[in-house]
Design an enzyme around this catalytic site. Structure first.
Site, short mmCIF file in Angstrom:
data_model
loop_
_atom_site.label_atom_id
_atom_site.label_comp_id
_atom_site.label_asym_id
_atom_site.label_seq_id
_atom_site.Cartn_x
_atom_site.Cartn_y
_atom_site.Cartn_z
N THR A 193 0.86 -1.18 0.00
CA THR A 193 0.00 0.00 0.00
C THR A 193 0.90 1.23 0.00
OG1 THR A 193 -1.74 -1.16 1.21
CG2 THR A 193 -1.82 1.24 1.22
N LYS B 171 -7.32 1.76 -3.59
CA LYS B 171 -6.87 1.26 -2.28
C LYS B 171 -6.78 2.41 -1.28
CE LYS B 171 -5.34 -1.61 0.82
NZ LYS B 171 -4.08 -2.32 0.80
N LYS C 127 0.48 5.17 8.52
CA LYS C 127 1.06 5.26 7.17
C LYS C 127 -0.02 5.49 6.11
CE LYS C 127 1.43 1.86 4.63
NZ LYS C 127 1.61 0.57 3.94
#
Length: 1373
Positions: free
Chosen positions: A417, A493, A561
């Site tokens: 990701t 995503k 993150k």
């Protein structure tokens, strides 16, 4: 024909129409009132309702009035001239569906009570379920007083099969509704922000919607609201208006309790922007948000679309074969993915910085490399699954990076990701080197990674996608191909992570808010997982919060993150991202607090730390002493008397108890147990017209399949037998473990399959004697003075029947694997039992739908008796029941009153001269503790034989047979020698890999115990079988009992049987000792009571002597002849006696001498005790306390007075703890005994004043006094006893209930002895005369050694008999 019950609706709209329709179909008459003109009124008439002109008319004759009008209309509806109260009938119930502040609800409740006496006000939240199991089904949540809830129960049941009730405080439902509103508001704001961000990132809104709706970022609000947003549906305006109003309601409530809601506050602002943020105040929400975010999302949604799933299918069809695959990043997700690729036939070369993980991968057959470039060499596809962009950059371009080793035309799959911008730049950079890039982020977690069922979004060039589609399809359950090149998949995503992160934080905010509101968080979760505030993350992460288990599946730092990516990309796009930003800050707060590596659900700790609440949903431990304060007083009338009378007057139901082990007879007496169940046997029993009988199934020891077959067989036979005996009606009780272990629901399902569906299944594990209580539907197990939720005890960890839930409704759902949801399980509360009594119980049971499951709460025998009486009333009305209960229910149901505990004297077995047999097979920790205590108390008096489980269950047949033979031989010899024998399996629990394997091992162990007991030929004095399975198998298989009579209880909760005449040992008391009953000393207590070697205590002997006015001789012994002489004399004279060992004799004779005395005392036909005499040192007294003596003498007479007190006091405390009598000496006798000499000048008479103080301080039981008596021979002029001093000492000891002891009885003439007895001496020590007789017999020995020994024994016996006659103890045994 019965008049239909009337239900009125005040306020007609979509939901009330749905409810009215359901009620009409159930036979109710519905009336309605709506102040405004609307189509709802017409629809109400169409479905069969009656429209009324005002609230008064609508409420007249109504049993239930359902109110769903706006808050501002409440006063008019209730209190105007034509308001509800004017037509309200007595005992009616008002159900408020309107969203009212809790303050207003309480004000309304008080006003109704004060002005009209109405107490039936309920607060309800009724909604359509959104989960897969409850899609479009009505769910009812209601709170208020118990009586009103029960009155409304039938109406609620007609509306829904899923009814949650909260008895007590009005307003609990409003609080639950508020938490749902909170989730709705946050989810709507997040859904809007996410959709606009996706559009800003050039992702087609419809494609984004389709993917997210089936991903971890989904919520019900997202699925429901976003189509309205994308089409500009005008319904969204009202949708938003309602959401804003509801959010404001929550904000006001939070403000009143000073609870921060940062996420909701931010969402509230976003919702205001949608309502009022446009240039035109009348503009639609879609338009307002488009102006705010700078994206025309409606226009974007109209652009040409495609199907990502079909694209994926097309690409996979044209896929290229991958011969060699590189993989970098074997973290939790990466390892699962790589190992699944291995299983799927790929040759995988892998690299990770963590060497142990590489070794694990190599063990699976993978090829490993030491650097990224090693695994990239010659591969066609390289998959990278590292944590972040920096790591991706490093493995590609860092030292020994992979890019330099890749072939021209190779393809990299980046599944990490990362930000869309990073992927876009990386794609351009790699293209210059002739390397393709596929942007393929994944979602699904560690488990799905290993299973190859991930959700994967992939974007890139067509050529690149065709090169990797085989790999991606193997890893994915759902594969989406996204157009737009590298970065497009990561954009989706990114949006998914935005929603997922916000939803986790929203769940934390909601659950913390709920905890502050005082809601039961576990119950709340049960409700909300079916409500409109649901999200995938709420359903997945809240259980972690409730369990306080933050084992990382996805860590807090991952969302630090991922949300950082969202915020950074949004900033680059100049996109407002309020929801993302505030959520990011919350995750940063969690990480900064040290929880970065915890599961992401640990964000709830931010709220817990800030506000001091605890979200954890575990049930609290309850102190027993607090119960009276927590509960209402018991129902005042004992229903047992009337229950028994009712039963005797009517053709009552026979209670047939199928007992899954023999311990179910714990609360009954004079009831027969059958161990075989042929139709003829059962019919014969029915013909005897019993009120109850048991059938021992022992099904808990069987596999599930065998248990089902057995229960079916028995139920079929019982039913057939009942039809063969005219007029027989019966109720089946499946008696099971009170700690919830056993075959549920398999046994109940099996019974229903043969007998047909019952009206209600009863679940009642209350068992007072075992300390099992059910309170608020939560089952508790007593642990000393605390009640511990059952799911947190060792019983819940059972290898075969373990469980997690303490709440019985949740336990039912858990055990039925979701077939029966917790929400559908009914319960009889303690409040209902104690306020409503049997009639209320009957009415409640009759109101339940056929096939319902009902929990019974109870904390006392009165509670369970009230329930049983109510159940009988329901049976008399034709209701049928199938019961899964513990033992207490059975005795209550048949009206049995407790009987005193059974003793050996009750069964006249006291003279039987063999040992008792104790067989222990149970492995629960309680049993192991009880066994240790038994061994500790009995010491050498108990023969302990351990059966090796390893040999009988895990080794060869030969090893098994050798162990069985050896153990049975030792046990036979021990019992024959009149020693109580403990036959126990080794205590290390051996379990299988599965529940069925564990049951198989249990069978091997139990069958070995059966074989051992079958080979024991000696008839035991009694048999104690410890553990349910053990006691069943021993009775039926080893002893071949076909029937038994439950005589009563040997201890509370410990049944005692007499086995039938057909058994191997008819009439032998058979004590069925459950594995989970009693404290640590319970087993020892029973054995002490029933043991064949139970000796009278020294204290009992002296008390009897006091009552009878005689004294008891304490005779010093040194060898077997002396011991035999004392016992023989005692039996000859039918006299009690004391075997006394001096330290000098103990030093010489050691443990064998003590064992000889104890054995002789155990086998004696008269009361004999063993006493340790003249213990002068702490060391020898401590040793004596462990050797099995019945009493000890603490001789500190040589010490200064205060030191004597301290020394005696310490030893007395330890001795009393073991139940031993303590004798002590004050004053000091002169003379010699066994090498100890006290000169005449050292001797001291006993001081009367000091004697009184000495007794008080030391807590002794017997006082040895010095009144001129001596050890050994008296002087030539004879003894000179101070009789006057003895009189004074007698006055003190009699008052303080202490026995008087006189040492030095040898040499005292008869008249003096008698005078001392008259003055209260109850123990005389005798040594010298007996020793002299022994020594004299040796002076002229004749015959062999045996004859010498016999001669010595007879010489001593003669002296002892003379003394017994002198002391007056002859004939007193």
């Amino acid at each position: 024909m019965a008049t239909p019950i009337v239900v009125s609706f005040l306020g007609l709209h979509g939901l009330s129409l749905e409810l009215a329709s359901l009620l009409v179909r159930s036979g109710y008459r519905v009336k309605g009132f709506e102040r405004r003109e609307s189509s709802a009124a017409v629809s109400f008439l169409d479905l069969g309702g009656e429209e009324c002109v005002n609230p008064l008319e609508a409420s007249r004759d109504a049993a239930v009035v359902i109110v769903s009008v706006p808050e501002e209309e409440i006063a008019d509806v209730f209190f105007q001239q034509d308001g509800v109260l004017k037509g309200f009938q007595e005992n009616a119930v008002i159900v408020v569906l309107s969203t009212l502040s809790i303050g207003l609800l309480h004000k309304l409740e008080k006003t109704l009570a004060d002005e009209t006496g109405i107490l039936g006000l309920l607060d309800a939240f009724v909604f359509q379920g959104v989960s897969e199991d409850y899609k479009d089904k009505i769910i009812v949540v209601a709170s208020g007083n118990q009586e009103a809830l029960h009155k409304a129960h039938t109406v609620f049941s007609a509306i829904s099969q899923t009814v949650y009730t909260f008895e007590g405080e009005l307003g609990i439902t409003s609080k639950i509704r508020a938490v749902n509103f909170l989730l709705e508001g946050i989810h709507l704001a997040a859904a809007v922000e996410a959709t606009f961000l996706g559009a800003c990132a050039r992702v087609h809104p419809t494609i984004l919607y389709d993917i997210i709706s089936n991903a971890a970022g989904s919520s019900w609000i997202f699925v429901d609201a976003i189509p309205k947003l994308l089409t500009g549906d005008l319904i969204l305006t009202n949708y938003l208006r309602v959401c804003l109003k509801n959010t404001g309601f929550v904000m006001d409530l939070a403000k009143s309790i000073l609870f921060p809601l940062p996420l909701l506050a931010t969402a509230f602002q976003n919702l205001i922007d949608g309502s009022f943020g446009g240039r035109d105040k009348n503009s639609a929400p879609s338009e307002n948000w488009e102006q705010k975010f700078g994206v025309n999302v409606r226009e974007a949604a109209t652009k040409q679309c495609y199907n990502p799933v079909e694209l994926a299918s097309d690409v996979v069809t044209m896929s290229k074969v991958v011969h060699k695959l590189g993989f970098i990043g074997l973290g939790a997700m990466g390892f699962g993915m790589a190992s699944h690729l291995l299983k799927s036939g790929f040759i995988v070369h892998a690299y990770d910085v963590y060497k142990p993980t590489l070794s694990r991968f190599a063990d699976l057959g993978g090829i490993i490399g030491n650097f990224p470039e090693e695994v990239a060499k010659d591969v066609e596809v390289l998959l990278i699954m590292v944590a972040n962009e920096a790591q991706a950059e490093s493995v590609l371009y860092g030292e020994a990076g992979s890019v330099s080793a890749l072939l021209d035309g190779a393809t990299i799959i980046l599944s990490s990701t990362v930000s869309p911008g990073f992927v876009t730049c990386l794609g351009k950079k790699l293209k210059g080197k002739g390397i393709n890039l596929v942007d393929a982020p994944v979602s699904g977690g560690v488990k799905r990674a290993a299973e190859g069922t991930l959700t994967t979004m992939a974007s890139g060039t067509d050529d690149a996608l065709s090169c990797v589609s085989t790999v991606l399809s193997v890893l994915s359950e759902k594969l989406y191909i996204i157009k737009g090149g590298c970065g497009a998949a990561s954009s989706i995503k990114m949006v998914n992570q935005l929603l997922a992160g916000v939803h986790i934080a929203a769940a934390a905010e909601a659950m913390a808010f709920a905890a502050r509101l005082g809601l039961k968080t576990k119950k709340l979760f049960e409700v909300l997982k079916n409500a409109s505030g649901y999200s995938w993350m709420f359903g997945n992460r809240v259980p972690h919060m409730l369990e306080n288990d933050y084992t990382p599946y996805s860590a807090v730092d991952i969302f630090v993150k991922d949300l950082g990516i969202v915020c950074n990309e949004s900033t680059k796009l100049k996109f407002p991202h309020h929801m993302s930003s505030i959520t990011h800050q919350l995750f940063i707060s969690a990480s900064a607090s040290g929880w970065g590596r915890y599961d992401d659900a640990a964000i709830v700790k931010v709220y817990e730390t800030l506000t001091g609440v605890k979200v954890e949903g575990k049930f609290s431990i309850i102190n027993k002493e607090d119960l009276p304060c927590l509960l209402l007083p018991e129902w005042p009338v004992d229903p047992v008397e009337s229950l028994v009378a009712t039963e005797s007057q009517s053709n009552s139901q026979v209670l047939v108890v199928l007992d899954d082990d023999p311990t179910g007879t714990q609360t009954v007496h004079d009831i027969e147990v059958l161990t075989e169940w042929s139709v003829d046997t059962v019919a014969k029993k029915f013909s005897q017209k019993p009120k109850c009988f048991f059938i021992l199934t022992n099904s808990r020891s069987l596999s599930s399949e065998k248990a089902i077959s057995l229960i079916k067989e028995i139920c079929k036979n019982v039913d057939t037998a009942s039809k063969n005996v005219e007029g027989t009606k019966y109720t089946i009780v499946l008696r099971g473990d009170s700690t919830l272990r056993g075959h549920f629901p398999e046994a109940t399902d099996a019974a229903v399959s043969e007998l047909g569906e019952m009206d209600v299944w009863i679940i009642c594990p209350f068992f007072l004697q075992g300390g099992r209580y059910t309170i608020g539907d939560v089952h508790y197990v007593s642990d000393s003075e605390r009640l511990v939720p059952a799911g947190e005890t060792e019983f819940s960890k059972d290898a075969a029947f373990g469980y997690k839930s303490s709440n019985l409704k949740e336990w039912v759902e858990e055990k039925t694997k979701g077939r029966v949801p917790a929400s559908s399980v009914a319960s009889v509360s303690i409040d209902l039992l104690r306020k409503g009594g049997p009639d209320a119980v009957c009415n409640y049971l009759c109101s339940l739908q056929k096939g319902s499951i009902c929990i019974v709460n109870a904390v006392s025998e009165r509670d369970i008796a009230v329930f049983a009486a109510g159940m009988i009333k329901a049976e008399n009305k034709g209701k049928t029941f199938l019961c899964r209960t513990a033992a207490s229910f059975v005795s209550a149901r048949i009206g049995i009153k407790p009987r005193p505990l059974i003793s050996p004297d009750d069964l006249e077995i006291s003279s039987r001269r063999t040992g008792g047999l104790i067989v222990v097979g149970s492995y629960v920790p309680k049993t192991s503790k009880q066994v240790e205590e038994l061994k500790s108390r009995f010491g050498i008096r108990l023969k302990c034989i351990e059966v090796s489980v390893d040999k009988i269950a895990m080794k060869s047949d030969t090893d098994r047979e050798e162990e069985i033979t050896s153990v049975s031989e030792v046990a036979n010899a021990s019992l024959k020698a009149c020693r109580d024998t403990l036959l126990m399996t080794s205590r290390q629990l051996i379990t299988g890999k599965s529940a069925s394997e564990s049951l198989a091992i249990n069978y091997q162990v139990s069958s070995a115990l059966v074989s051992i007991v079958r080979r024991i030929t000696v008839r035991p004095r009694f048999i104690i079988a410890k553990g349910g399975i053990t006691s069943s198998d021993i009775a039926t298989k080893a002893l071949e009992a076909r029937r038994a009579l439950v005589v009563g209880q040997a201890l509370a909760g410990v049944p005692l049987w007499q086995l039938g005449q057909e058994s191997r040992h008819p009439g032998v008391p058979y004590i069925v000792f459950p594995g989970n009953v009693g404290g640590d000393g319970a087993l020892a207590e029973v054995v002490e009571k029933w043991t064949s070697n139970s000796r009278s205590s020294t204290k009992d002997l002296l008390l009897n002597a006091e009552k009878g006015g005689y004294s008891i001789g304490a005779f010093n012994v040194y060898n077997n002849e002396g011991v035999q002489a004392v016992v023989a004399a005692a039996e000859d004279q039918n006299s009690p006696a004391i075997l006394q060992i001096h330290p000098g004799a103990l030093k010489l004779g050691g443990l064998p001498l003590v064992a000889c005395c104890i054995s002789a005392a155990e086998e004696a036909k008269v009361p004999i005790v063993v006493h340790f005499d003249h213990g002068c040192s702490r060391t020898e007294l401590m040793e004596a306390l462990q050797l099995g003596f019945d009493s000890v003498m603490v001789d500190g007479s040589y010490l200064p007075f205060e030191e004597n007190i301290s020394f005696t006091k310490q030893i007395a405390a330890m001795a009393h703890a073991k139940g031993l009598l303590v004798e002590a000496e004050l004053g000091r006798l002169s003379g010699s005994e066994d090498g100890l000499t006290v000169e005449e000048y050292e001797s001291k008479l006993t001081d009367v004043a000091r004697a009184s103080h000495f007794i008080d301080e030391t807590n002794l039981d017997a006082l040895a006094v010095c009144i001129g008596n001596v050890h050994g021979k008296y002087p030539a002029n004879g003894p000179c006893l101070r009789i006057d001093l003895l009189k004074d000492l007698r006055a003190i000891t009699l008052k303080k209930r202490v026995s008087l002891v006189l040492h030095g009885a040898s040499g005292l003439h008869a008249e003096l002895v008698k005078e001392c007895i008259e003055l209260g001496v109850r123990k005389f020590n005798v040594n010298t005369e007996v020793r002299n007789a022994y020594m004299e017999s040796l002076r002229n020995p004749s015959g062999d050694l045996v004859h010498v020994m016999e001669s010595a024994r007879e010489a001593m016996k003669a002296v002892i008999i003379e003394k017994m006659q002198l002391f007056g103890s002859s004939g007193k045994a």
